[in-house]
Design a protein around this motif. Sequence first.
Motif: not given
Length: 445
Positions: A417-445
């Motif tokens: 299992s991931f430690s609390r620190r790992d979960l915080v890091q994963v959450e940060t990475i996913i949020n950054l990925a969300a920004v990238i994906i959202d930007s791509k979707m808006h550019k498509k639109a």
Amino acid sequence: MQLIAILLITVSILTLLSGTAVFFGSTKSDRSRSAWFFISTLFAFVWMISISIFLVADSSWSGIMTAVVELTYISAIFIDIALLGYISWKQKYGKPLTLAFLIFGILLTGFFVHNPTLLYSGINFSSAGNSLITNVGPFYFTYVAFFCCLVPTILITLLKQILKRNSIRGHGGNLVLLIGFMISGTMSLIFNLILPFWTWDYVWLGPLAISTTIIAFYYTILRYRALNLSSRWLKILSYIVIVASFAVIYIVIFYIIFAAMFKGSSPSLEVIILNFIMILIVLALLPATNELNMFIRSLISNKQVDMLYIIKKLSRVPPKGIDIKELAAFLAEHMHFEYIGILTDGQVYGSDSRKIPEDSIMLVEKLGNPEHGIWQEFDEKNEDWKDLDFSAVAALRNASGKTFGQVLVGKPLGKISFSRRDLVQVETIINLAAVIIDSKMHKKA
């Protein structure tokens, strides 16, 4: 002497490049002050080139040697005057003090150019080393006294500014300049004005020490962000200066070790040049080497997430050109999950070829918004979820906080299992990925 000449020419070029970067990288309000620094490096360049020519010249060069010797004596005057201008120009006393030394320096130059025999009466060319026949008289003592006044003035000015304790930027740079100039000024006085009465073998040490001080000061300017290196060519210029400086240090160490191991013998010029080229290549490849090192470390360290590397790579991704499936594969590989799936617009972009059934996609899309953070809750005892074999599901949110998709997270690799620190890091990475994906979707639109 050939090695010394090459060393002087290399360092002189680095010194001039440092001054150029300081001048063009300074703000408009500081441009007049930084012009003095550029002038100082320009005269240091002339001084070192002149001494290089003097060291390697033979009698066939006698036609240009008068000009070379004159440039050597004259450039030494204006290096220190320009440094004083750079240090004190914004102080109340700075302008009149600098101008007073400048006028006196111009007078010395005028007398010397009019009558070079005031300082020397001839040049001795020898295979053992060239030398000047120095004329010791009132003008020579005036020339020496000029530096004996100017160098302490520079040191006192620097010390006063350090004691004021302004910003850490100025304090760090002034401290380096103070220590360096104390050493290089003393060396110049000994090796360029006193020791030549007996030998000219060490006249190159003075300019080398001065230029080393200037380059070290330039490093502190970069270290404390005192320059506005906004343009790309200034950054490249600074990189060249730093890399080449380390190459010069390496060559000096190599020469010393070679001489010590082989009982005073010197490496051939070809060996020195080859070593210099090789170390330049190695240093130039350092960014690529560091990138490879970070990639390997991120790939094999399955006990922790190398957040720095992942964020660095994601921040370089152009949103328009991102392939969401490749993004999922990258996240799975470097966050050390057996699977990452990105669900958006009813389609799953997975890190491998597994197929997610339509009813399972609908099941994921029906998950409620997380109360805290990005992690969505689901019933692990539900048979449908057991078949999917996910460890977690995270919401993809846009800038306004609206959920537009999910990240399906498989089993972690390498640990239970991931430690609390790992979960915080994963959450940060996913949020950054969300920004990238959202930007791509808006550019498509």
